[in-house]
Scaffold this motif. Structure first.
Motif, mmCIF file in Angstrom:
data_model
loop_
_atom_site.group_PDB
_atom_site.id
_atom_site.type_symbol
_atom_site.label_atom_id
_atom_site.label_comp_id
_atom_site.label_asym_id
_atom_site.label_seq_id
_atom_site.Cartn_x
_atom_site.Cartn_y
_atom_site.Cartn_z
ATOM 1 N N ASN A 159 77.415 -71.712 60.708
ATOM 2 C CA ASN A 159 76.692 -72.988 60.643
ATOM 3 C C ASN A 159 77.262 -73.869 59.532
ATOM 4 O OD1 ASN A 159 74.694 -74.574 61.845
ATOM 5 N ND2 ASN A 159 73.252 -74.155 60.203
ATOM 6 N N PRO A 160 77.896 -75.018 59.875
ATOM 7 C CA PRO A 160 78.283 -75.422 61.216
ATOM 8 C C PRO A 160 79.305 -74.440 61.787
ATOM 9 C CG PRO A 160 79.373 -76.816 59.616
ATOM 10 C CD PRO A 160 78.401 -75.963 58.850
ATOM 11 N N LEU A 167 76.164 -78.043 64.362
ATOM 12 C CA LEU A 167 75.319 -77.727 63.214
ATOM 13 C C LEU A 167 73.944 -77.343 63.735
ATOM 14 C CD1 LEU A 167 75.082 -77.712 60.082
ATOM 15 C CD2 LEU A 167 74.247 -80.070 60.267
ATOM 16 N N GLU A 187 78.599 -70.139 56.223
ATOM 17 C CA GLU A 187 78.525 -71.556 55.880
ATOM 18 C C GLU A 187 79.831 -72.048 55.251
ATOM 19 O OE1 GLU A 187 75.101 -72.603 53.609
ATOM 20 O OE2 GLU A 187 73.664 -72.033 55.173
ATOM 21 N N MET A 190 79.940 -75.771 55.370
ATOM 22 C CA MET A 190 78.724 -76.516 55.070
ATOM 23 C C MET A 190 78.960 -77.611 54.037
ATOM 24 S SD MET A 190 75.593 -76.929 55.990
ATOM 25 C CE MET A 190 74.967 -75.436 56.798
ATOM 26 N N VAL A 193 79.557 -81.081 55.323
ATOM 27 C CA VAL A 193 78.438 -81.760 55.988
ATOM 28 C C VAL A 193 77.703 -82.601 54.952
ATOM 29 C CG1 VAL A 193 76.266 -81.443 57.232
ATOM 30 C CG2 VAL A 193 78.185 -79.890 57.663
#
Length: 365
Positions: A159-160, A167, A187, A190, A193
């Motif tokens: 995640n993503p 996501l 992650e 991450m 993001v």
């Protein structure tokens, strides 16, 4: 939402149907960067920055001493607001997957695919039979917690997610946590993001069995240095640490980890995440001009996943025109019609789109 498929991949040299050990670097290994624009590897271009190179170079004067990870560990803990005992530094996130497979016992491990393939490869190497939950394109490759078997006692999800760039909502991922289960959330992307929304790093020690893996490779361009970390409860960190060799993270990597957790570095990473989002929007807008190209998503990472007929030939055609892209058929749940494209600056994207138009026989959009 229709349910994802569940399959079982048996351990052994001929199992799995795909090459789990194929990664994007294979597309560019041994080539001259002047001859091939790299869209296959998801490391941010133009990195590491000069200030980080200087910090790493300064650490070389101390190479005669054994690595001391205490300062870097404190920096990572402070960055996430966690006790130091919940942090373990690793030689990249890839080492963390090996430690999880070797140190944390499981009866029924399950990996949610499509995603980075090293977790399953590491579990197989440790002798496990690995279950797969295959997320479907028709559902946007979105996670449905109900698709994970109730008796799975080790679950791995990105995640993503690499390669889909999806996501997942933090609530959906957190719903997988339960007593008696280890939930490993990759992650690695991450920090690309904006706002790190949907991260579970702050809930380590609150959700039962939660293990969050992070990498400093992608945003800071440190793939050759190998540095990442694990966030988990104290008992899990201790178990993973016992499985590590002595001094697993080099002094230069420790210096980089400490530097990348400083407030100025976090601000730079946050700005880079916003820039990546803008560059991704430009890439998606240009790809929308090709009727044959379908984009998975919505994309949230520094890469996008696309499906188009004859992707293998398209990949070869792009390479002949100076662009390396990541094949998708080595990810469980995908196939030969998929490619992964790293997000780059707008000028690079425009050059890539012109090459893609040439390969597809379409005018540049």
């Amino acid at each position: 939402m229709t349910g994802p498929a569940l399959s079982t991949a048996h351990s052994g040299p001929d199992s799995g149907e795909v090459d789990l050990r194929h990664h994007g670097d294979a597309e560019v290994r041994g080539t001259d960067p002047a001859d091939l624009t790299d869209l296959a590897v998801n490391v941010r271009a133009g990195t590491p920055p000069a200030w980080l190179k200087d910090r790493i170079a300064a650490s070389l004067d101390g190479l005669a001493a054994y690595p001391d990870g205490r300062a870097a560990r404190r920096a990572v803990a402070a960055r996430h607001g966690l006790p130091v005992r919940r942090v373990l530094l690793t030689a990249g996130a890839a080492e963390a997957f090996v430690l999880v497979a070797r140190a944390l016992r499981a009866r029924r491990p399950v990996v949610v695919h499509p995603q980075f393939t090293e977790p399953e490869a590491a579990l197989r190497d440790a002798g496990y039979e690995v279950g797969r939950v295959l997320l479907a394109e028709r559902d946007g490759f979105r996670l449905d917690p109900a698709a994970v078997p109730d008796d799975a006692d080790l679950v791995v999800v990105g995640n993503p997610t690499n390669p889909t760039s999806v996501l997942h909502p933090a609530g959906a991922v957190a719903a997988l946590a339960r007593p008696g289960r280890t939930l490993v959330v990759d992650e690695a992307f991450m920090d690309a993001v904006p706002g790190e929304r949907e991260s579970l790093a702050g809930r380590v020690g609150q959700l039962p069995g939660l293990v969050v893996l992070r990498s400093l490779t992608k945003t800071w361009g440190l793939a050759g240095l190998r540095v990442g970390y694990v966030l988990a409860d104290e008992g899990t960190v201790a178990a993973l640490e016992r499985a590590q060799p002595l001094w697993p993270v080099s002094s230069p990597a420790l210096a980089a980890a400490e530097a990348c957790c400083a407030p100025a570095a976090l601000a730079e990473a946050a700005a880079a995440a916003e820039e990546i989002a803008a560059d991704r929007a430009h890439l998606l807008a240009r790809l929308a001009g090709f009727p044959a190209v379908a984009v998975a998503g919505p994309a949230a990472g520094p890469f996008v996943l696309v499906r188009l007929p004859g992707a293998t030939a398209v990949r070869a055609g792009l390479r002949a025109r100076g662009f390396a892209v990541r094949r998708g058929d080595t990810f469980p749940g995908l196939g030969p019609d998929w490619l992964r494209l790293a997000v780059r600056d707008r000028a690079t994207t425009d050059r890539f789109v012109a090459a893609l138009a040439d390969v597809l026989g379409d005018p540049a959009r």
